[in-house]
Design an enzyme around this catalytic site. Structure first.
Site, short mmCIF file in Angstrom:
data_model
loop_
_atom_site.label_atom_id
_atom_site.label_comp_id
_atom_site.label_asym_id
_atom_site.label_seq_id
_atom_site.Cartn_x
_atom_site.Cartn_y
_atom_site.Cartn_z
N LYS A 190 -15.74 -15.46 -36.20
CA LYS A 190 -15.56 -14.02 -36.04
C LYS A 190 -14.60 -13.78 -34.87
O LYS A 190 -14.97 -13.90 -33.71
CB LYS A 190 -16.91 -13.37 -35.78
CG LYS A 190 -16.87 -11.98 -35.12
CD LYS A 190 -16.18 -10.93 -35.96
CE LYS A 190 -16.30 -9.56 -35.29
NZ LYS A 190 -15.47 -9.43 -34.06
N GLU A 208 -20.46 -18.75 -23.27
CA GLU A 208 -19.49 -18.74 -22.17
C GLU A 208 -19.23 -17.28 -21.87
O GLU A 208 -18.59 -16.58 -22.65
CB GLU A 208 -18.22 -19.50 -22.58
CG GLU A 208 -17.35 -19.89 -21.39
CD GLU A 208 -16.44 -18.75 -20.96
OE1 GLU A 208 -16.72 -18.13 -19.90
OE2 GLU A 208 -15.48 -18.47 -21.68
N CYS A 251 -12.01 -14.70 -17.92
CA CYS A 251 -13.36 -14.79 -17.37
C CYS A 251 -13.41 -15.68 -16.14
O CYS A 251 -14.23 -15.47 -15.24
CB CYS A 251 -14.32 -15.31 -18.43
SG CYS A 251 -13.75 -16.82 -19.26
N GLU A 279 -17.60 -7.52 -13.17
CA GLU A 279 -16.35 -8.03 -13.73
C GLU A 279 -15.48 -6.86 -14.20
O GLU A 279 -15.83 -6.13 -15.12
CB GLU A 279 -16.66 -8.97 -14.90
CG GLU A 279 -15.45 -9.71 -15.39
CD GLU A 279 -15.81 -10.74 -16.46
OE1 GLU A 279 -15.24 -11.85 -16.44
OE2 GLU A 279 -16.66 -10.44 -17.32
#
Length: 431
Positions: free
Chosen positions: A109, A184, A218, A319
């Site tokens: 996906k 992750e 990230c 973040e």
């Protein structure tokens, strides 16, 4: 088959890198080296370790029952691979490659903002001879397609790269069927400059750590920790260097910062600018949208540095996922380590200074990856992943296939009969 796909992708690297830059705004310098180049290298490495992987291994003799043991590594079944828009090809290769090598089938996906390179990857697997139905790509929104895959009872493993919030949701869903997960997730990388560092090199490194891939990574180093004694010197150099970064067309090799992926993401970054200001942080450079006709189309954010930041501020804990660096100061090494570890995340970290001192600090940082005097060093032979709320498991590295197999223990009798067993089963006829 994996080698064939790697070779075919390598031959198309220039065109594929340009496709990625057009799709998600990452600069051609980054898409060529990181997105496509490293993905090809990862496939080549995986093909090499697959040739020597122990699919079956004999263990020691089992005494005193006179048996031998065999460990067989078998595929899990159906793997759902869900990947983000920022570095879609590499994050997909980390999942697809070992899953297929181990004999699993995969439903991939892509993020709805960046499916094109992954459709090309599927076409290359098809051209290389992968049987129909073994690798499947399903495009669509995460809230419908991704959630459906993550909760489907036929899926035996979910491999996900994306936000921590979605990762937690997948983990909760996976509990219902006790399926495997590799997650992750987000990061808030602490980048520590020691007082004996080469400051010019560390400043360049700090901007590269944060701003590469438009800050949409990230493992970016988004928190810069600097010694109080050298605060003004380092901040001045950061600001001067940041002003030289070129914002513009991602297909131009001279560009350092390209456009943000979407209006939603741009507005999210701008919201953090307001939050940071409300909490008392000061803009040292940037802090808005670049002006000019060339920025009339697309979604843009200036490379931005905040100073006077403390660890309790949201901009230092959450973040942002854009070209935004926050600068914090420390008074001692213990203070720096405490600030660096003061976060729910633990994906990446870095230290700049003389090697022996930097390595001592690196060992104390709570992160799955720590770079000394560099950043964004990712290699197929080394694992990628984080601790705390940055994830579960590792991708890449020599044990990547292990994440996609189930170990089965088989005991083989060598005694010749149950009557010879040291641990015979005694049945009481009265019961």
């Amino acid at each position: 088959l994996i080698r064939t796909v790697a070779d075919r992708f390598g031959a198309r690297a220039e065109a594929l890198a340009a496709l990625q830059s057009r799709e998600n705004g990452a600069t051609i310098r980054i898409t060529g080296a990181l997105h496509v180049g490293l993905s090809v290298a990862q496939l080549q490495y995986l093909a090499a370790i697959a040739e020597t992987y122990e699919w079956e291994s004999a263990g020691p003799a089992i005494e005193p029952v006179a048996a031998d043991g065999l460990v067989v590594r078998e595929p899990l079944g159906v793997v759902a691979a869900i990947v983000p828009w920022n570095i879609p090809l590499l994050t997909a290769v980390w999942k697809i490659g070992p899953a297929l090598v181990a004999g699993n089938s995969v439903v991939l996906k892509p993020d709805e903002h960046a499916p094109l390179l992954l459709l090309e990857l599927a076409r290359e697997f098809d051209a290389a001879g992968l049987p129909a139905g073994v690798l499947n790509v399903v495009t669509g929104d995460g809230e419908s397609v991704g959630a459906h895959l993550a909760g489907h009872p036929g899926v035996r493993k979910v491999a996900f790269t994306g936000s921590t919030a979605v990762g937690k949701s997948i983990l909760r869903q996976s509990a219902d069927t006790v399926r495997r997960v590799t997650l992750e997730l987000g990061g808030k990388g602490a980048n520590v400059i020691l007082d004996d560092a080469d400051i010019d090199m560390a400043v360049d490194g700090a901007l590269f750590a944060c701003m590469a891939n438009n800050g949409e990574a990230c493992e970016a180093g988004t928190r810069l920790l600097i010694p109080s004694s050298r605060r003004d010197e380092i901040v001045d150099k950061l600001v001067d260097r940041a002003r030289t970064l070129r914002i513009g067309d991602p297909l131009d090799p001279a560009t350092n910062i390209g456009p943000i992926i979407s209006a939603t993401q741009r507005d999210r970054i701008l919201d953090y600018f307001r939050i940071a200001a409300d909490e008392g942080a000061k803009v040292a450079v940037g802090g808005g949208i670049p002006q000019g006709d060339q920025f009339a189309r697309g979604f843009w954010v200036e490379p931005t540095i905040f100073v006077d930041v403390t660890s309790d501020m949201r901009v230092a804990q959450e973040e942002v996922f854009g070209p935004v660096l926050v600068v914090l100061t420390y008074d001692s090494i213990d203070d720096a380590v405490k600030i660096a570890n003061d976060t729910n995340y633990g994906l990446s970290a870095g230290v700049w200074g003389t090697e022996s001192r930097a390595l001592d600090v690196a060992r104390r940082l709570q992160a799955g990856m720590v770079w000394v005097n560099n950043w964004h060093v990712i290699h197929p032979a080394y694992p990628f992943g984080g601790v705390k709320e940055s994830g579960i498991g590792r991708e890449g590295g020599p044990h990547s296939i292990d994440e996609y197999v189930e170990e089965k223990f088989i005991s083989i009798d060598r005694s010749g009969g149950i009557e010879n067993k040291a641990f015979a089963i005694v049945i009481d006829p009265a019961n």
